[in-house]
Design an enzyme around this catalytic site. Structure first.
Site, PDB file in Angstrom:
ATOM      1  N   ILE A  44       0.834  -1.203   0.000  1.00 42.83           N
ATOM      2  CA  ILE A  44       0.000   0.000   0.000  1.00 42.83           C
ATOM      3  C   ILE A  44       0.869   1.254   0.000  1.00 42.83           C
ATOM      4  O   ILE A  44       1.658   1.474   0.918  1.00 42.83           O
ATOM      5  CB  ILE A  44      -0.946   0.024   1.221  1.00 42.83           C
ATOM      6  CG1 ILE A  44      -1.715  -1.299   1.333  1.00 42.83           C
ATOM      7  CG2 ILE A  44      -1.898   1.212   1.119  1.00 42.83           C
ATOM      8  CD1 ILE A  44      -2.491  -1.698   0.100  1.00 42.83           C
ATOM      9  N   LYS A  45       0.709   2.061  -1.046  1.00 40.69           N
ATOM     10  CA  LYS A  45       1.434   3.329  -1.123  1.00 40.69           C
ATOM     11  C   LYS A  45       0.678   4.388  -0.334  1.00 40.69           C
ATOM     12  O   LYS A  45      -0.511   4.606  -0.537  1.00 40.69           O
ATOM     13  CB  LYS A  45       1.580   3.792  -2.578  1.00 40.69           C
ATOM     14  CG  LYS A  45       2.764   3.185  -3.287  1.00 40.69           C
ATOM     15  CD  LYS A  45       2.854   3.671  -4.721  1.00 40.69           C
ATOM     16  CE  LYS A  45       3.570   4.985  -4.814  1.00 40.69           C
ATOM     17  NZ  LYS A  45       3.810   5.372  -6.234  1.00 40.69           N
ATOM     18  N   ILE A  46       1.406   5.021   0.563  1.00 36.79           N
ATOM     19  CA  ILE A  46       0.837   6.037   1.450  1.00 36.79           C
ATOM     20  C   ILE A  46       1.655   7.316   1.298  1.00 36.79           C
ATOM     21  O   ILE A  46       2.889   7.272   1.354  1.00 36.79           O
ATOM     22  CB  ILE A  46       0.911   5.578   2.925  1.00 36.79           C
ATOM     23  CG1 ILE A  46       0.205   4.236   3.138  1.00 36.79           C
ATOM     24  CG2 ILE A  46       0.373   6.650   3.857  1.00 36.79           C
ATOM     25  CD1 ILE A  46      -1.290   4.301   3.192  1.00 36.79           C
TER      26      ILE A  46
END
Length: 215
Positions: free
Chosen positions: A82-84
């Site tokens: 997951i890119k945050i």
């Protein structure tokens, strides 16, 4: 240093995968928007091509929504990361997702201290942006070097993904600076394959062979 491809174009991923060099893929909402397709559909197809970390980015800006989106994306495939975005709410979301065993990639890193905070929050990966720093007159490779040295000094196992890669020199500099990964656009991967002397050498081999055998 491992090589990821930075795209959501499935055909580019398929072609690059056939080279045998890809270890993962990074995408973002802008890249997926260019494809004009459903995000889940695109990510599922990418996961069927590359067996490695596939970064998919949340759209939300508040922790609770980031976590909700992250959980949904993580359900798509075991390889999803997951890119945050790097911000206060993002760090909170990273902590929650990491506690649930969901890997995260903190993006939009422009300083070593941002990378340190992301790593301590539990990020699996941090993505410093080389090209965008170069654009404002700050050599992007310098922060990659600083992050790599800092992580090594303090035994931090978060991996560094050199991002916003614009040319083959960014890739070389990243490898020499100690980046674990470079995520590279397809056109730059193709540039890495080429060299004028390689092309000239291949041409001469063919000419010599044809001359020797009267072809």
């Amino acid at each position: 240093m491992k090589i990821f491809i930075d795209t959501a174009n499935v055909e580019e991923i398929r072609k690059a995968s056939k080279l045998g060099v890809l270890a993962g893929v990074t995408t973002n909402p802008s890249l997926i928007a260019k494809e004009g397709r459903d995000i889940k559909e695109v990510i599922e197809e990418i996961c069927s091509i590359v067996d490695g970390p596939i970064s998919a980015e949340v759209m939300a800006l508040e922790c609770d929504e980031m976590v909700r989106e992250g959980r949904e994306l993580a359900k798509i495939h075991k390889n999803i990361v997951i890119k945050i975005p790097m911000c206060e709410e993002g760090l909170k979301a990273v902590k929650v997702l990491a506690s649930e065993g969901i890997r995260t990639n903190v993006t939009l890193i422009f300083s070593p201290l941002q990378a340190l905070l992301a790593a301590r929050a539990g990020a699996s990966f941090v993505s410093p942006f080389l090209g965008r720093l170069d654009d404002i007159g700050n050599p992007g490779i310098e922060i990659v070097t600083q992050i790599a040295e800092m992580f090594a000094l303090h035994g931090i196992d978060t991996e560094i993904i050199s991002a916003s890669v614009r040319n083959p020199m960014h890739v070389l500099d990243s490898a020499m600076a100690g980046s674990h990964i470079a995520t590279i656009p397809y056109n730059v991967i193709l540039q890495m394959v080429k060299h004028p002397l390689t092309d000239a050498g291949m041409k001469k081999f063919i000419e010599d062979y044809n001359k020797a055998f009267n072809k």
